[in-house]
Scaffold this motif. Structure first.
Motif, mmCIF file in Angstrom:
data_model
loop_
_atom_site.group_PDB
_atom_site.id
_atom_site.type_symbol
_atom_site.label_atom_id
_atom_site.label_comp_id
_atom_site.label_asym_id
_atom_site.label_seq_id
_atom_site.Cartn_x
_atom_site.Cartn_y
_atom_site.Cartn_z
ATOM 1 N N GLU A 1 0.837 -1.205 0.000
ATOM 2 C CA GLU A 1 0.000 0.000 0.000
ATOM 3 C C GLU A 1 0.872 1.255 0.000
ATOM 4 O O GLU A 1 1.908 1.306 0.660
ATOM 5 C CB GLU A 1 -0.919 0.002 1.236
ATOM 6 N N LEU A 2 0.415 2.266 -0.725
ATOM 7 C CA LEU A 2 1.140 3.538 -0.820
ATOM 8 C C LEU A 2 0.475 4.601 0.050
ATOM 9 O O LEU A 2 -0.717 4.889 -0.105
ATOM 10 C CB LEU A 2 1.158 4.009 -2.276
ATOM 11 N N VAL A 3 1.256 5.181 0.959
ATOM 12 C CA VAL A 3 0.819 6.356 1.711
ATOM 13 C C VAL A 3 1.503 7.562 1.067
ATOM 14 O O VAL A 3 2.735 7.649 1.048
ATOM 15 C CB VAL A 3 1.224 6.262 3.203
ATOM 16 N N ALA A 4 0.705 8.468 0.493
ATOM 17 C CA ALA A 4 1.260 9.678 -0.115
ATOM 18 C C ALA A 4 1.519 10.704 0.994
ATOM 19 O O ALA A 4 0.581 11.189 1.624
ATOM 20 C CB ALA A 4 0.289 10.241 -1.149
ATOM 21 N N VAL A 5 2.779 10.997 1.246
ATOM 22 C CA VAL A 5 3.139 11.877 2.359
ATOM 23 C C VAL A 5 2.993 13.334 1.920
ATOM 24 O O VAL A 5 3.769 13.848 1.117
ATOM 25 C CB VAL A 5 4.569 11.580 2.853
ATOM 26 N N SER A 6 1.958 13.966 2.458
ATOM 27 C CA SER A 6 1.562 15.300 1.999
ATOM 28 C C SER A 6 1.973 16.406 2.960
ATOM 29 O O SER A 6 1.535 17.548 2.815
ATOM 30 C CB SER A 6 0.040 15.329 1.796
ATOM 31 N N GLY B 1 10.031 2.033 4.530
ATOM 32 C CA GLY B 1 10.420 2.512 3.209
ATOM 33 C C GLY B 1 9.823 3.872 2.899
ATOM 34 O O GLY B 1 8.629 4.094 3.064
ATOM 35 N N MET B 2 10.702 4.787 2.462
ATOM 36 C CA MET B 2 10.291 6.142 2.085
ATOM 37 C C MET B 2 10.860 6.431 0.688
ATOM 38 O O MET B 2 11.408 5.540 0.041
ATOM 39 C CB MET B 2 10.769 7.147 3.130
ATOM 40 N N SER B 3 10.741 7.663 0.218
ATOM 41 C CA SER B 3 11.132 7.979 -1.164
ATOM 42 C C SER B 3 12.514 7.437 -1.533
ATOM 43 O O SER B 3 12.705 6.905 -2.621
ATOM 44 C CB SER B 3 11.104 9.497 -1.404
ATOM 45 N N GLY B 4 13.477 7.549 -0.632
ATOM 46 C CA GLY B 4 14.853 7.182 -0.969
ATOM 47 C C GLY B 4 15.175 5.707 -0.868
ATOM 48 O O GLY B 4 16.177 5.250 -1.419
ATOM 49 N N ASP B 5 14.347 4.939 -0.134
ATOM 50 C CA ASP B 5 14.733 3.544 0.124
ATOM 51 C C ASP B 5 13.572 2.554 0.012
ATOM 52 O O ASP B 5 13.704 1.396 0.402
ATOM 53 C CB ASP B 5 15.390 3.432 1.519
ATOM 54 N N TYR B 6 12.441 2.994 -0.548
ATOM 55 C CA TYR B 6 11.265 2.111 -0.524
ATOM 56 C C TYR B 6 11.444 0.849 -1.363
ATOM 57 O O TYR B 6 10.853 -0.196 -1.058
ATOM 58 C CB TYR B 6 9.994 2.873 -0.919
ATOM 59 N N GLU B 7 12.271 0.917 -2.419
ATOM 60 C CA GLU B 7 12.453 -0.274 -3.256
ATOM 61 C C GLU B 7 13.184 -1.380 -2.477
ATOM 62 O O GLU B 7 12.827 -2.564 -2.575
ATOM 63 C CB GLU B 7 13.185 0.092 -4.548
ATOM 64 N N ILE B 8 14.173 -0.973 -1.686
ATOM 65 C CA ILE B 8 14.869 -1.944 -0.832
ATOM 66 C C ILE B 8 13.895 -2.489 0.211
ATOM 67 O O ILE B 8 13.859 -3.693 0.485
ATOM 68 C CB ILE B 8 16.089 -1.297 -0.127
ATOM 69 N N ALA B 9 13.090 -1.590 0.797
ATOM 70 C CA ALA B 9 12.125 -1.997 1.830
ATOM 71 C C ALA B 9 11.163 -3.055 1.295
ATOM 72 O O ALA B 9 10.868 -4.046 1.968
ATOM 73 C CB ALA B 9 11.354 -0.777 2.340
ATOM 74 N N ILE B 10 10.681 -2.851 0.071
ATOM 75 C CA ILE B 10 9.744 -3.808 -0.527
ATOM 76 C C ILE B 10 10.439 -5.161 -0.733
ATOM 77 O O ILE B 10 9.861 -6.215 -0.446
ATOM 78 C CB ILE B 10 9.180 -3.256 -1.850
ATOM 79 N N GLU B 11 11.671 -5.122 -1.197
ATOM 80 C CA GLU B 11 12.426 -6.376 -1.383
ATOM 81 C C GLU B 11 12.587 -7.125 -0.063
ATOM 82 O O GLU B 11 12.653 -8.355 -0.033
ATOM 83 C CB GLU B 11 13.812 -6.078 -1.979
ATOM 84 N N GLU B 12 12.624 -6.371 1.039
ATOM 85 C CA GLU B 12 12.810 -6.994 2.361
ATOM 86 C C GLU B 12 11.482 -7.272 3.074
ATOM 87 O O GLU B 12 11.474 -7.635 4.250
ATOM 88 C CB GLU B 12 13.728 -6.118 3.237
ATOM 89 N N GLY B 13 10.358 -7.059 2.385
ATOM 90 C CA GLY B 13 9.083 -7.501 2.957
ATOM 91 C C GLY B 13 8.104 -6.424 3.380
ATOM 92 O O GLY B 13 7.088 -6.724 4.011
ATOM 93 N N SER B 14 8.377 -5.161 3.056
ATOM 94 C CA SER B 14 7.436 -4.093 3.415
ATOM 95 C C SER B 14 6.076 -4.291 2.739
ATOM 96 O O SER B 14 6.005 -4.704 1.583
ATOM 97 C CB SER B 14 8.005 -2.736 2.994
#
Length: 219
Positions: free
Chosen positions: A19-24, A190-203
């Motif tokens: 799921e994506l939380v758009a940080v506003s 996972g945030m803008s700079g590291d979310y792809e790594i976070a997803i790979e690790e199970g986010s």
């Protein structure tokens, strides 16, 4: 690229179940409306006053996530509408959320924040404190504050191996807690700079702001 284009691009790249939380945070209601009008409903804010102001001005089907550090004396301002509180970092805060949620006849979903970063600036439970809380008899006594998962922030560093190591540690903790609390399903990392790594690790939930709305002006 517009906000709508950015949202579409990021969503297209997310695997199913994330799921994506758009940080506003710091962004005007006009920007949020652009994202909302493209079909996105979940937004994250880190300041209570700003979040309340936006809630008052914007459509009521928006799901507001409190992603910043939350002080106990501010919970009452959010209790009427907040969908998910990401940064629950103490039992005292959890008790306050339960108390304020009861007043509005609501159950507020919460994530327990775990301190995984090597830097000391982040909040959260350490692994031993987390285990102690999960095994305590306290959680069933707080029916209006529902634990649905864990949240953590990696160290702000260019070292991707370190970031991956920290996310991996949080996923291991999540699995251990999930064995005791089968109802938890969200791992917010996972945030803008590291979310792809976070997803790979199970986010299962990522918090992305600047890649959607552009860089922030904190002045």
């Amino acid at each position: 690229m517009t906000i709508t284009d950015n949202l579409a691009r990021i969503k297209k790249g997310l695997p199913p179940g994330v799921e994506l939380v758009a940080v506003s945070k710091t962004k005007p209601v006009e920007d949020i409306l652009r994202a909302y009008n493209s079909g996105h409903l979940t937004f994250g804010e880190n300041k209570v006053q700003e979040m309340v102001s936006k809630w008052e001005q914007l459509p009521k089907d928006i799901q507001w996530h409190m992603i910043g550090h939350l002080q106990r004396n501010k919970v009452k301002y959010l209790a009427e509408f907040v969908s998910l509180i990401h940064g629950v970092d103490s039992l005292k805060l959890l008790r306050e959320i339960d108390k304020q949620a009861k007043k509005h006849n609501r159950v507020i979903k919460c994530l327990l924040q775990v301190h995984i970063a090597e830097e000391d600036t982040k909040f959260g439970f350490d692994p031993d404190e987390l285990n102690e809380l999960v095994e305590s008899k306290e959680l069933p006594q707080l029916p209006n504050a529902q634990i649905v998962g864990l949240m953590g922030m990696a160290t702000f560093t260019e070292d991707q191996l370190q970031i991956r190591r920290e996310f991996k540690a949080l996923k291991n903790l999540f699995d251990a807690v999930n064995a005791q609390l089968p109802e938890i399903s969200i791992l917010s990392m996972g945030m803008s700079g590291d979310y792809e790594i976070a997803i790979e690790e199970g986010s299962t939930m990522v918090r992305i702001g600047s890649s959607i709305f552009g860089s922030r002006n904190y002045s």
